[in-house]
Design a protein around this motif. Structure first.
Motif, PDB file in Angstrom:
ATOM      1  N   CYS A 291      33.596  -4.009  51.093  1.00 17.82           N
ATOM      2  CA  CYS A 291      33.963  -3.699  52.517  1.00 17.82           C
ATOM      3  C   CYS A 291      34.963  -2.584  52.727  1.00 17.82           C
ATOM      4  O   CYS A 291      34.791  -1.558  53.225  1.00 17.82           O
ATOM      5  CB  CYS A 291      34.627  -4.910  53.208  1.00 17.82           C
ATOM      6  N   THR A 292      36.147  -2.639  51.692  1.00 13.44           N
ATOM      7  CA  THR A 292      37.002  -1.340  51.907  1.00 13.44           C
ATOM      8  C   THR A 292      36.267  -0.225  51.356  1.00 13.44           C
ATOM      9  O   THR A 292      36.733   0.790  52.076  1.00 13.44           O
ATOM     10  CB  THR A 292      38.243  -1.945  51.010  1.00 13.44           C
ATOM     11  N   ILE A 293      35.780  -0.210  50.481  1.00  8.84           N
ATOM     12  CA  ILE A 293      35.090   0.901  49.835  1.00  8.84           C
ATOM     13  C   ILE A 293      34.146   1.349  50.859  1.00  8.84           C
ATOM     14  O   ILE A 293      34.142   2.991  51.168  1.00  8.84           O
ATOM     15  CB  ILE A 293      34.247   0.601  48.596  1.00  8.84           C
ATOM     16  N   LEU A 294      33.431   0.621  51.473  1.00 14.35           N
ATOM     17  CA  LEU A 294      32.255   1.379  52.465  1.00 14.35           C
ATOM     18  C   LEU A 294      33.049   1.756  53.703  1.00 14.35           C
ATOM     19  O   LEU A 294      32.517   2.494  54.507  1.00 14.35           O
ATOM     20  CB  LEU A 294      31.340  -0.062  52.844  1.00 14.35           C
ATOM     21  N   CYS A 295      34.210   1.286  53.885  1.00 13.91           N
ATOM     22  CA  CYS A 295      34.940   1.700  55.025  1.00 13.91           C
ATOM     23  C   CYS A 295      36.034   2.979  54.949  1.00 13.91           C
ATOM     24  O   CYS A 295      36.710   3.605  55.758  1.00 13.91           O
ATOM     25  CB  CYS A 295      36.058   0.714  55.641  1.00 13.91           C
ATOM     26  N   SER A 296      35.768   3.507  53.707  1.00 16.61           N
ATOM     27  CA  SER A 296      36.553   4.624  53.211  1.00 16.61           C
ATOM     28  C   SER A 296      36.120   5.776  53.681  1.00 16.61           C
ATOM     29  O   SER A 296      35.124   6.371  53.330  1.00 16.61           O
ATOM     30  CB  SER A 296      36.810   4.565  51.798  1.00 16.61           C
ATOM     31  N   LEU A 297      36.874   6.558  54.791  1.00 14.97           N
ATOM     32  CA  LEU A 297      36.762   7.986  55.154  1.00 14.97           C
ATOM     33  C   LEU A 297      36.355   8.809  54.350  1.00 14.97           C
ATOM     34  O   LEU A 297      35.691   9.578  54.368  1.00 14.97           O
ATOM     35  CB  LEU A 297      37.534   8.164  56.368  1.00 14.97           C
ATOM     36  N   PRO A 298      37.723   9.052  53.473  1.00 13.55           N
ATOM     37  CA  PRO A 298      37.266  10.052  52.400  1.00 13.55           C
ATOM     38  C   PRO A 298      36.063   9.934  51.396  1.00 13.55           C
ATOM     39  O   PRO A 298      35.521  10.949  51.072  1.00 13.55           O
ATOM     40  CB  PRO A 298      38.759   9.904  51.461  1.00 13.55           C
ATOM     41  N   LEU A 299      35.755   8.665  51.042  1.00  8.00           N
ATOM     42  CA  LEU A 299      34.222   8.670  50.466  1.00  8.00           C
ATOM     43  C   LEU A 299      33.164   8.930  51.455  1.00  8.00           C
ATOM     44  O   LEU A 299      32.445   9.696  50.713  1.00  8.00           O
ATOM     45  CB  LEU A 299      34.158   7.189  50.030  1.00  8.00           C
ATOM     46  N   TRP A 300      33.139   8.664  52.408  1.00  5.21           N
ATOM     47  CA  TRP A 300      32.303   9.109  53.340  1.00  5.21           C
ATOM     48  C   TRP A 300      32.177  10.673  53.443  1.00  5.21           C
ATOM     49  O   TRP A 300      31.227  11.413  53.769  1.00  5.21           O
ATOM     50  CB  TRP A 300      32.318   8.584  54.780  1.00  5.21           C
ATOM     51  N   ALA A 301      33.286  11.271  53.274  1.00  8.34           N
ATOM     52  CA  ALA A 301      33.333  12.905  53.353  1.00  8.34           C
ATOM     53  C   ALA A 301      32.672  13.220  52.257  1.00  8.34           C
ATOM     54  O   ALA A 301      31.831  14.334  52.303  1.00  8.34           O
ATOM     55  CB  ALA A 301      34.978  13.364  53.590  1.00  8.34           C
ATOM     56  N   ILE A 302      32.725  12.636  51.212  1.00 13.03           N
ATOM     57  CA  ILE A 302      32.069  13.126  49.957  1.00 13.03           C
ATOM     58  C   ILE A 302      30.404  12.743  50.056  1.00 13.03           C
ATOM     59  O   ILE A 302      29.766  14.012  49.811  1.00 13.03           O
ATOM     60  CB  ILE A 302      32.422  12.342  48.732  1.00 13.03           C
TER      61      ILE A 302
END
Length: 536
Positions: A291-302
């Motif tokens: 859940c935390t991974i999928l909520c990570s905005l920097p990861l979504w930026a990538i």
């Protein structure tokens, strides 16, 4: 790796050997991936019936530019005599003299069935990127990468048997090959996190990851030569058999960590372990905080940046030849050299960007975050702008080819930008991060041919301009999203922070941690830094 020197024992550094072995593995991966694209031309019976030939008469369409300038020069008699096949050197006499025995080893497939065979690989490939990252994090890249190529090679050897039995079996084999190939790139990300010092990662990733271009350049002419001289089954026997030699070398020479390598020099081992010690000292998570991974905005930026990059690149690969055929009256696929130039330019640009990116950071000219932003700009924004320009080049075929090569070259710099950024965020979950990014990007980019086809029903220049503007807009948005929301700070989910309810991610690595009684502690995560190597 750039300025890397040999060890005092005169041996090539282990990570340099790893880069070479991995690069060859990626070439093998792409040989097994696209050998079908070449072999299917020789595998499948062409349309030879008189009815089909007669149906093609009068169906010749002129390209947009041809209709403006060269229509009067077309020999109408040739078209009347030979129809659409006149350009292919195929005529009615050959129809009458055709010997069916020449097709005895070929498959009778419709165009739809051929499309299903070619697309089967990608249906499987799409599904295993995220599992591949987790498998490598748990069991190591050696087993996952090596096992993937081993299974793919063995299945490739079975393709001629399956094809002769039923094209359904052929499709199933290709789906399974796609499934096992989907784990490779996320598994490679795990290897990079465990083996390569941060200041060398852009170079390593550029050399190894972008070797897919070399695989494409090698496969197209070599497989065509094999099919022409030895028959289409030989394509699969030779590529599958040759791949097994790489598997043997990989299993013998590759080790998941420097500590496990029996031949690495003490100096190099010390340098690598010290360079990555801050990452390795992070607490290892006991369970994956999805859940935390999928909520990570920097990861979504990538992920968004990677999606924009792949959207534009897939448009170039799949639709620009159609554009040049329907609008410019020239097919780039008709010339082997021209069809290889985009892949070659991409590979060379990837290597150059890796060296330059590492140098800019290690020399202190720019920080890690600005380096990631710079190469994201080159790999996402610039190709988007060039795509828009294609629609305004008129009938200048030369410039269209130049733009194709430039766009492909710019895409090659993504290894120094958004892809390298996955290691900045989470060394422990670099494989999972790559899997998520690759899955989303691939899912969206698979829609490119459908979107382009829906927007160009009449194949007019104005319709194609709409496609190019859409692509440019998407890539610009993706670039801006990365610029605003990207980060190079190690994220708290790297250490297994459990849920989105307990953490609130903000840009720049600042995290608000819920302490349980309404107290919120704000802390700034430390970036991973290493000194410039001195002894290696």
């Amino acid at each position: 790796m750039g300025a890397v020197k040999k060890t005092r024992c005169g041996m090539v550094p282990a990570r340099v050997s790893l880069a070479l072995l991995t690069s060859i593995g990626v070439v093998v991966l792409y040989v097994l991936r696209i050998n079908m694209s070449v072999a299917i031309v020789a595998m499948v019976k062409p349309v030879r019936s008189r009815d089909a030939f007669n149906a093609s008469r009068g169906a010749v369409s002129k390209a947009y530019c041809s209709s403006l300038t060269a229509a009067s020069n077309v020999n109408a008699t040739a078209y009347e005599d030979y129809g659409e096949f006149g350009n292919l050197g195929f005529n009615a006499t050959e129809q009458d003299d055709w010997d069916e025995s020449e097709d005895s080893d070929k498959l009778a497939l419709t165009s739809t069935e051929r499309g299903m065979v070619l697309g089967a690989f990608f249906y499987g490939y799409f599904a295993t990127n995220i599992p591949g990252g987790r498998l490598a994090e748990e069991y190591g890249t050696k087993r996952v990468f090596g096992g993937s190529i081993l299974i793919s090679a063995l299945l490739t050897l079975l393709i001629p048997v399956a094809a002769r039995e039923s094209y359904i079996f052929l499709i199933l084999l290709r789906v399974i090959i796609g499934l096992v190939n989907g784990v490779v790139y996320p598994a490679m990300n795990v290897m990079v996190a465990r083996w390569i010092p941060p200041l060398e990662r852009a170079r390593f990733m550029s050399v190894s990851y972008m070797s897919n271009s070399l695989g494409t350049i090698l496969t197209l002419p070599v497989c065509a030569l094999i099919a022409d001289t030895m028959g289409w089954p030989a394509v699969f026997y030779i590529t599958g058999g040759a791949s097994l030699f790489w598997v043997a070398a990989w299993l013998l020479l590759m080790h998941d960590t420097p500590e496990e390598h029996p031949r690495i020099s003490p100096e190099e081992k010390k340098y690598i372990l010290e360079a990555i010690k801050e990452e390795q000292s992070q607490a290892k998570p006991t369970q994956t905080p999805w859940c935390t991974i999928l909520c990570s905005l920097p990861l979504w930026a990538i992920t968004i940046a990677h999606t924009g990059c792949m959207f534009g690149f897939n448009l170039l690969l799949t639709q620009l030849p159609s554009y040049m055929d329907s609008i410019l009256g020239f097919s780039i696929t008709s010339t082997g050299l021209l069809s290889s130039l985009p892949f070659l330019s991409q590979f060379l640009a990837g290597i150059v960007s890796g060296v330059v990116g590492d140098w800019l950071v290690s020399s202190g000219h720019i920080g890690v975050h600005n380096s990631r932003r710079l190469f994201c700009t080159i790999s996402v924004l610039l190709p988007g702008l060039l795509i828009v320009l294609v629609g305004y080049m008129g009938c200048n075929t030369t410039m269209a080819v130049v733009v194709l090569c430039l766009s492909s070259a710019f895409v090659g710099t993504m290894c120094s930008g958004q892809l390298a950024n996955t290691h900045d965020l989470s060394p422990n979950y670099s494989g999972t991060s790559m899997g998520i990014s690759n899955t989303f990007a691939y899912a969206v980019s698979m829609c490119v041919p459908v979107i382009a086809g829906a927007m160009t029903p009449d194949q007019t220049l104005e319709e194609w301009k709409g496609v190019f503007w859409l692509t440019g807009g998407i890539q610009t948005f993706c670039w801006l999203f990365f610029l605003v929301f990207s980060s190079v700070e190690v994220q708290p989910w790297n250490n297994g922070k459990p849920s989105c309810d307990e953490e609130k991610m903000t840009n720049g690595g600042v995290v608000e941690v819920n302490k349980g009684e309404g107290n919120v502690e704000e802390k700034l995560l430390k970036p991973v830094r290493v000194d410039k190597p001195e002894i290696v």
